[in-house]
Design an enzyme around this catalytic site. Sequence first.
Site: not given
Length: 266
Positions: A153, A169
């Site tokens: 990401s 995350y």
Amino acid sequence: MTKLLSGTAFITGAASGIGYHTALSFAKYGMENLALADIDRDTLAQAAKSVREKYPGVQVLELEMDVRRTDQVKAGLDALVARFGRLDVAVNNAAIRGPTSATDQTDEGAWADVIETNLSGVWRGQKEALRVMLGQEDRGSREGRGRIINTASMFGLFAPPKGLSHTPYTAAKHGVVGLTKADAVIYGKQGIRINAICPGWTATPLLQQVIDDPNQPMLNQEIERGAMPRAGHVDEIADAIVFLASPMSSFMQGASIVVDGGFTLT
């Protein structure tokens, strides 16, 4: 359509979002065999049916798989080899969003679930893919023994903006980037390429719900802040994964490819 890919691909988190669209892009650009893995059996069956209908010449193997379970990941790769004989591309994509609370308010179990899925799950997929690939023929500098793409990401490279708490995350995705780099050094000389894709804001079904929620204005404000003020389409991320899986990226190793519409520029 130009044939960029061939052989067999394994994709986790393949029932929806980036994983599903990666399966479609792989089929579109020539991949003959797809092993699609996901924890959600029903949604996976629908995704596999859709791929077969759109690309009837592609062989699709459905693998119900929880990437938190070592035995299931290993069994899935064994089933792939039994069916197709070789693994050319592995895309370790399965992930969950996890809690959005600040660290002092986050339950340890919720933290552990994100790490188990988003980092250790990628590690398990990579480990089993490496096990298979190391036993395969090296097909030269363009194809090697196989290619691995890990979905990280943009938050694997920097922290989320203030007010958007995604600490578990973010920590997991930083780990995915580190895992990719470390193993790229070890396995490059053995003909296995390992790279990471780092998507920005992408209109997956989950994120689209937040984008459409009038009670979540901050996310839309952040998206507008990017050089290209919109969320990415899932097929745009999938096509970037096709590039990493293809011979066109044959001299790339340990890279973290940012596909974020220029968000990181701002």
